[in-house]
Design a protein around this motif. Structure first.
Motif, PDB file in Angstrom:
ATOM      1  N   GLU A 230      63.771  62.178  71.611  1.00 43.35           N
ATOM      2  CA  GLU A 230      64.585  61.491  70.887  1.00 43.35           C
ATOM      3  C   GLU A 230      65.364  62.287  69.944  1.00 43.35           C
ATOM      4  O   GLU A 230      65.087  62.974  68.682  1.00 43.35           O
ATOM      5  CB  GLU A 230      64.270  60.371  69.744  1.00 43.35           C
ATOM      6  CG  GLU A 230      62.711  58.948  70.372  1.00 43.35           C
ATOM      7  CD  GLU A 230      63.060  58.658  69.292  1.00 43.35           C
ATOM      8  OE1 GLU A 230      63.424  57.593  69.071  1.00 43.35           O
ATOM      9  OE2 GLU A 230      61.815  58.141  69.378  1.00 43.35           O
ATOM     10  N   LEU A 231      66.961  62.552  69.859  1.00 40.44           N
ATOM     11  CA  LEU A 231      67.813  63.472  69.727  1.00 40.44           C
ATOM     12  C   LEU A 231      68.680  62.186  68.866  1.00 40.44           C
ATOM     13  O   LEU A 231      69.270  61.507  69.104  1.00 40.44           O
ATOM     14  CB  LEU A 231      68.099  64.228  71.015  1.00 40.44           C
ATOM     15  CG  LEU A 231      68.914  65.347  70.175  1.00 40.44           C
ATOM     16  CD1 LEU A 231      68.952  66.813  70.948  1.00 40.44           C
ATOM     17  CD2 LEU A 231      70.468  65.153  69.999  1.00 40.44           C
ATOM     18  N   GLY A 236      74.647  59.293  66.955  1.00 41.86           N
ATOM     19  CA  GLY A 236      73.558  58.221  67.677  1.00 41.86           C
ATOM     20  C   GLY A 236      72.564  58.767  68.277  1.00 41.86           C
ATOM     21  O   GLY A 236      72.201  60.038  67.781  1.00 41.86           O
ATOM     22  N   VAL A 237      71.308  58.308  68.986  1.00 41.78           N
ATOM     23  CA  VAL A 237      70.004  58.874  69.487  1.00 41.78           C
ATOM     24  C   VAL A 237      69.577  58.526  70.428  1.00 41.78           C
ATOM     25  O   VAL A 237      70.403  57.336  71.133  1.00 41.78           O
ATOM     26  CB  VAL A 237      68.882  57.812  68.389  1.00 41.78           C
ATOM     27  CG1 VAL A 237      67.407  58.457  69.122  1.00 41.78           C
ATOM     28  CG2 VAL A 237      68.493  58.727  66.867  1.00 41.78           C
ATOM     29  N   VAL A 238      69.241  59.617  71.428  1.00 45.51           N
ATOM     30  CA  VAL A 238      69.531  58.759  72.514  1.00 45.51           C
ATOM     31  C   VAL A 238      67.836  59.380  73.472  1.00 45.51           C
ATOM     32  O   VAL A 238      67.090  60.841  72.543  1.00 45.51           O
ATOM     33  CB  VAL A 238      70.449  59.755  73.930  1.00 45.51           C
ATOM     34  CG1 VAL A 238      70.584  61.544  73.641  1.00 45.51           C
ATOM     35  CG2 VAL A 238      70.407  59.661  74.992  1.00 45.51           C
ATOM     36  N   ILE A 331      68.791  52.073  52.475  1.00 46.62           N
ATOM     37  CA  ILE A 331      68.416  51.762  54.001  1.00 46.62           C
ATOM     38  C   ILE A 331      69.164  51.674  55.290  1.00 46.62           C
ATOM     39  O   ILE A 331      67.994  52.206  56.676  1.00 46.62           O
ATOM     40  CB  ILE A 331      68.358  49.607  54.041  1.00 46.62           C
ATOM     41  CG1 ILE A 331      67.453  49.540  53.202  1.00 46.62           C
ATOM     42  CG2 ILE A 331      68.035  48.921  55.170  1.00 46.62           C
ATOM     43  CD1 ILE A 331      67.562  47.664  52.654  1.00 46.62           C
ATOM     44  N   ARG A 332      70.164  52.053  54.900  1.00 46.83           N
ATOM     45  CA  ARG A 332      71.417  52.414  56.081  1.00 46.83           C
ATOM     46  C   ARG A 332      70.740  54.021  56.787  1.00 46.83           C
ATOM     47  O   ARG A 332      70.669  54.441  57.816  1.00 46.83           O
ATOM     48  CB  ARG A 332      72.292  52.203  55.659  1.00 46.83           C
ATOM     49  CG  ARG A 332      73.325  51.145  56.300  1.00 46.83           C
ATOM     50  CD  ARG A 332      74.683  50.028  56.003  1.00 46.83           C
ATOM     51  NE  ARG A 332      75.760  51.545  56.763  1.00 46.83           N
ATOM     52  CZ  ARG A 332      75.919  50.346  57.733  1.00 46.83           C
ATOM     53  NH1 ARG A 332      75.443  49.506  58.066  1.00 46.83           N
ATOM     54  NH2 ARG A 332      76.179  51.400  58.577  1.00 46.83           N
ATOM     55  N   ARG A 333      70.698  54.623  55.657  1.00 38.57           N
ATOM     56  CA  ARG A 333      70.245  56.270  56.313  1.00 38.57           C
ATOM     57  C   ARG A 333      68.741  56.355  57.189  1.00 38.57           C
ATOM     58  O   ARG A 333      68.836  57.332  57.891  1.00 38.57           O
ATOM     59  CB  ARG A 333      70.335  56.830  54.743  1.00 38.57           C
ATOM     60  CG  ARG A 333      70.062  57.875  54.759  1.00 38.57           C
ATOM     61  CD  ARG A 333      70.015  58.839  53.816  1.00 38.57           C
ATOM     62  NE  ARG A 333      71.187  58.848  52.858  1.00 38.57           N
ATOM     63  CZ  ARG A 333      71.892  60.073  53.258  1.00 38.57           C
ATOM     64  NH1 ARG A 333      71.897  61.084  54.290  1.00 38.57           N
ATOM     65  NH2 ARG A 333      72.818  59.986  52.491  1.00 38.57           N
ATOM     66  N   ALA A 334      67.724  55.095  56.402  1.00 36.34           N
ATOM     67  CA  ALA A 334      66.836  55.265  57.158  1.00 36.34           C
ATOM     68  C   ALA A 334      67.122  54.803  58.667  1.00 36.34           C
ATOM     69  O   ALA A 334      66.590  55.691  59.758  1.00 36.34           O
ATOM     70  CB  ALA A 334      65.767  54.523  56.618  1.00 36.34           C
ATOM     71  N   VAL A 335      67.603  54.176  59.087  1.00 35.77           N
ATOM     72  CA  VAL A 335      67.766  54.035  60.291  1.00 35.77           C
ATOM     73  C   VAL A 335      68.790  54.796  60.964  1.00 35.77           C
ATOM     74  O   VAL A 335      68.166  55.060  62.031  1.00 35.77           O
ATOM     75  CB  VAL A 335      68.882  52.633  60.741  1.00 35.77           C
ATOM     76  CG1 VAL A 335      68.968  52.358  61.927  1.00 35.77           C
ATOM     77  CG2 VAL A 335      67.942  51.488  59.974  1.00 35.77           C
ATOM     78  N   LEU A 336      69.923  55.725  60.258  1.00 36.73           N
ATOM     79  CA  LEU A 336      70.442  56.732  61.024  1.00 36.73           C
ATOM     80  C   LEU A 336      69.164  57.507  61.479  1.00 36.73           C
ATOM     81  O   LEU A 336      69.266  57.993  62.308  1.00 36.73           O
ATOM     82  CB  LEU A 336      71.036  56.518  59.760  1.00 36.73           C
ATOM     83  CG  LEU A 336      72.313  55.616  60.362  1.00 36.73           C
ATOM     84  CD1 LEU A 336      73.907  56.199  59.292  1.00 36.73           C
ATOM     85  CD2 LEU A 336      73.094  55.550  61.726  1.00 36.73           C
ATOM     86  N   GLU A 337      68.785  57.907  60.140  1.00 33.67           N
ATOM     87  CA  GLU A 337      67.509  59.433  60.087  1.00 33.67           C
ATOM     88  C   GLU A 337      66.043  58.507  61.237  1.00 33.67           C
ATOM     89  O   GLU A 337      65.307  59.258  61.604  1.00 33.67           O
ATOM     90  CB  GLU A 337      66.577  59.162  59.006  1.00 33.67           C
ATOM     91  CG  GLU A 337      67.761  59.632  58.139  1.00 33.67           C
ATOM     92  CD  GLU A 337      67.699  60.640  56.828  1.00 33.67           C
ATOM     93  OE1 GLU A 337      68.224  60.668  55.967  1.00 33.67           O
ATOM     94  OE2 GLU A 337      66.244  59.801  56.128  1.00 33.67           O
ATOM     95  N   GLU A 369      71.258  51.549  67.115  1.00 37.17           N
ATOM     96  CA  GLU A 369      71.125  52.955  66.488  1.00 37.17           C
ATOM     97  C   GLU A 369      70.397  53.562  68.753  1.00 37.17           C
ATOM     98  O   GLU A 369      70.255  54.612  68.057  1.00 37.17           O
ATOM     99  CB  GLU A 369      70.761  52.837  66.138  1.00 37.17           C
ATOM    100  CG  GLU A 369      70.502  54.563  65.499  1.00 37.17           C
ATOM    101  CD  GLU A 369      71.624  56.147  64.991  1.00 37.17           C
ATOM    102  OE1 GLU A 369      71.802  57.232  65.196  1.00 37.17           O
ATOM    103  OE2 GLU A 369      72.675  54.846  64.918  1.00 37.17           O
ATOM    104  N   HIS A 370      69.776  52.764  68.326  1.00 38.85           N
ATOM    105  CA  HIS A 370      68.348  53.450  70.278  1.00 38.85           C
ATOM    106  C   HIS A 370      68.290  52.593  71.219  1.00 38.85           C
ATOM    107  O   HIS A 370      68.624  51.342  70.437  1.00 38.85           O
ATOM    108  CB  HIS A 370      66.705  52.440  69.224  1.00 38.85           C
ATOM    109  CG  HIS A 370      66.834  53.749  68.202  1.00 38.85           C
ATOM    110  ND1 HIS A 370      66.330  55.198  67.897  1.00 38.85           N
ATOM    111  CD2 HIS A 370      66.737  53.074  66.063  1.00 38.85           C
ATOM    112  CE1 HIS A 370      65.912  55.501  66.443  1.00 38.85           C
ATOM    113  NE2 HIS A 370      65.957  54.631  65.480  1.00 38.85           N
ATOM    114  N   ALA A 371      68.528  53.336  72.226  1.00 46.59           N
ATOM    115  CA  ALA A 371      68.993  52.764  73.389  1.00 46.59           C
ATOM    116  C   ALA A 371      67.302  51.895  73.695  1.00 46.59           C
ATOM    117  O   ALA A 371      67.231  50.816  74.753  1.00 46.59           O
ATOM    118  CB  ALA A 371      68.752  53.782  74.730  1.00 46.59           C
TER     119      ALA A 371
END
Length: 693
Positions: A230-231, A236-238, A331-337, A369-371
């Motif tokens: 997961e990158l 975003g994350v893919v 909280i938002r940073r945790a999701v993005l990380e 954020e996650h597919a």
């Protein structure tokens, strides 16, 4: 005669693309995708994943020796209308234990064909299928495959020595490609151009193209086929699949937290984007620093809200505006990380409303954020607490889980969000244990807080610590405001929650906001009572779907049904308690003492704390009034006036020094003592409390 007579004796290889193509009752071969608190996710085919709930297991979830990528056998119990697949345990975990195997190919010609397991390829039979891509291990260190590497005899038959030259051109970032080995071997030519570096958010429009990504690895999982990285790149994350051979770890030196450059072809697999990895390089020094700086800038820009999204007007909310923005950013940073978010809240109506509000705001961010379709179960957990103190038992539970997830699934350590708990020094030991392991801690509480707790957590949102006591602000209202700030798009969904979080005397602004959303006083009362009842049963479970149905999707029938049970049970218990109260007059104060061991049903609804709240509300009269609920080695205090519980416990300990009297929970008004000195402890506490009223 057909070689198979009963489908329950056969396992199936599912080659479909949609959950509704599965057949309930059949046994299927699958691959372990990942673990959650409530069960195991199993891939039945690319894009089709089911949940084996822990209640379906014949053993404890923690005792399973499965790892992501393992082949397992499960039974399909049910396929829901929303596409969720419920799985059941199969005691047979080897193909040889079944009488045979068949293909389930609803979209092809092989449906119903017998599988000859003696010739069945391990990868072909598994649910993960990718196009194999040769791997050059030296690419990890940015070295050319032709340098200091001798091909084996097997390799010589399929690849030539050395990698094709790609020229001295530079990428969009102005970096040389000389360090990137070309894993395509003899198939590479000088005509192959260095792929452009692109952001993850642009991949939707680049299916079929070969691209270059730069970012941080936030997840690594091994499947029965490829290794999936997961990158994350700030947009975003893919998922990026890298294949050596079935079940073999590609790029074994690449770990979560590494900053990498990755080249590959963008593909769409069953409605989810995926990059087929052709080369992966771990970046170091200046290159890594440049990417990290780019990621940090993008995170800050995306994570920090510009302002608080206000739901109700309240001076206490104005006082904590900056800390609300800080907490929302965390909280938002945790999701993005790609950092899991664990919400801990009390198992009360107010606690559940607060936790559900955060959940409502965070889940859409995770989906965006996650597919992966099941990402919301991997990256968000809500765990109710038995009490309002985050103690060592709770912290040990959380630390054990997070270390298991780190070591078994390469997950980052979580953000632990304590809502309506953790704000007093009684929680310091638990908070400290989290801190030792580096887990991030945020406390959100509208009630009493100790300034010393600020040293035990990364951030705290509390009006009292901001200099504005908030006697009429509930934690549910505070958390709903935080949730709206985290996800402004769901603010309308949250508008009725502040009113639900109050048992009485809700602020007029909260009542009016709920009414505008279609929730009148009777409707909010029903919801409050329904949540309170469900909070008690299976109190350690989040009951995500049930709570969502009640708070957001119920037309009235469900809440009304549960609320009726709440009222019947509570009224019956209050009547029993009232008939057995010991009423005293102490120093001009009316004192009601209830022996909760003798005159309550301790293992049925309502819990002692809720019963005493209701009993005190109904029994309060003009003048000072104190309600005391006494158990075997603890008691609860309820008063119309603010009561310093620690002060009461200290004074009582002076009066009965051998009774072991100590304040256990300021928020709950709970004091503990030695059961052998029960009578002396109760008299000492009552006298101390009366003196302070």
């Amino acid at each position: 005669m057909d070689w198979i007579t009963h489908e329950e004796d056969v396992w199936f290889d599912f080659r479909g693309s949609s959950p509704d193509q599965l057949v309930s009752g059949r046994y299927y071969k699958g691959t372990v995708d990942g673990f959650a608190d409530f069960g195991v996710f199993v891939d039945l085919s690319p894009g089709v994943t089911g949940l084996l709930h822990r209640s379906e297991l014949d053993r404890r979830l923690e005792s399973l020796d499965w790892e992501p990528g393992d082949t397992v056998f499960v039974q399909v119990k049910n396929v829901r209308d929303n596409g969720n697949v419920d799985l059941a345990w199969s005691i047979r975990q080897s193909g040889s234990e079944f009488r045979g195997a068949k293909v389930h190919d609803p979209e092809g010609d092989a449906d119903g064909e017998r599988i000859d397991e003696s010739t069945d390829d391990a990868d072909d039979g598994g649910p993960v299928r990718t196009t194999p891509t040769p791997r050059d291990d030296e690419a990890l260190n940015g070295e050319d495959a032709s340098d200091d590497t001798e091909a084996s005899d097997d390799d010589a038959a399929s690849a030539t020595d050395g990698a094709a030259e790609t020229g001295a051109g530079e990428s969009d970032a102005g970096e040389s490609d000389a360090a990137d080995a070309d894993p395509r071997g003899a198939d590479a030519t000088e005509a192959d151009a260095t792929p452009d570096r692109v952001p993850v958010e642009s991949l939707e429009d680049r299916v079929g193209e070969t691209v270059r990504l730069e970012g941080e690895l936030v997840g690594v999982r091994q499947t029965s086929g490829p290794t999936v990285f997961e990158l994350r790149d700030g947009t975003g994350v893919v998922d990026c699949a890298a294949f050596v051979e079935a079940g073999v770890r590609a790029y074994p030196d690449a770990e979560v937290g590494n900053v990498v450059r990755l080249d590959g072809e963008v593909e769409r697999r069953y409605e989810e984007l995926q990059v087929e990895t052709e080369a992966l390089t771990i970046l170091e020094d200046e290159e890594a620093a440049a990417v990290e700086e780019r990621l940090a800038d993008a995170l800050t820009a995306e994570a920090r809200p510009e302002s608080v999204t206000t739901l109700i007007e309240h001076d206490a909310l104005d006082a904590v505006e900056e800390s609300l923005i800080d907490a929302a950013e965390t909280i938002r940073r945790a999701v993005l990380e790609s950092r899991p978010v664990v919400v801990r809240h009390a198992a009360t109506a107010d606690g559940y409303v607060a936790g559900a509000a955060i959940e409502r705001a965070v889940l859409p961010l995770i989906r965006e954020e996650h597919a992966a379709a099941d990402a919301e179960y991997h990256y968000f957990t809500r765990r109710p607490l038995e009490g309002s103190v985050y103690d060592m038992d709770d912290a040990t539970n959380d630390v054990t889980r997070m270390l298991q997830d780190r070591d078994r699934h390469d997950e980052k350590l979580p953000l632990v969000l304590l809502v309506g708990t953790g704000s007093t020094v009684e929680s310091s030991d638990g908070l400290g244990l989290l801190g030792i392991y580096g887990a991030r801690r945020v406390v959100v509480d509208a009630e009493v807080a100790d300034a010393a707790v600020a040293d035990d957590c990364d951030a705290i949102v509390n009006p009292g610590l901001a200099g504005v006591p908030a006697a009429d602000l509930s934690t549910g209202a505070l958390a709903a405001t935080l949730a709206a700030t985290v996800g402004p798009d769901v603010a309308d969904d949250l508008s009725h929650l502040p009113a639900i979080s109050y048992w009485d005397d809700a602020p007029e602004s909260a009542v009016d906001l709920a009414a505008e959303a279609g929730y009148d006083a009777d409707r909010t009362r029903e919801l409050r009572e329904a949540i309170a009842l469900e909070a008690y049963y299976q109190s350690y479970e989040d009951k995500r779907e049930l709570i969502t149905d009640l708070l957001f999707d119920d037309a009235g029938g469900l809440a009304g049904h549960i609320s009726e049970q709440f009222r019947q049970k509570l009224d019956a218990e209050v009547d029993t308690a009232t008939a057995n109260l010991d009423r005293r007059e102490e120093g001009g104060v009316t004192v009601d003492v209830l022996d909760t061991d003798a005159y309550t049903h301790r293992f049925d609804f309502p819990p002692t704390s809720l019963l005493l709240d209701e009993l005190h509300r109904r029994r309060s009269e003009a003048g000072a009034h104190l309600t005391v609920g006494v158990g075997t080695d603890e008691l609860y205090l309820r008063s119309d006036d603010d009561l310093d519980v620690r002060g009461v416990a200290g004074d009582a300990a002076d009066r009965a020094p051998d009774a072991g009297i100590t304040a256990a929970s300021v928020r709950d008004g709970r004091i503990e003592f030695l059961s052998g000195r029960r009578d002396a402890a109760v008299d000492a506490v009552v006298d101390a409390a009366v003196d302070r009223l």
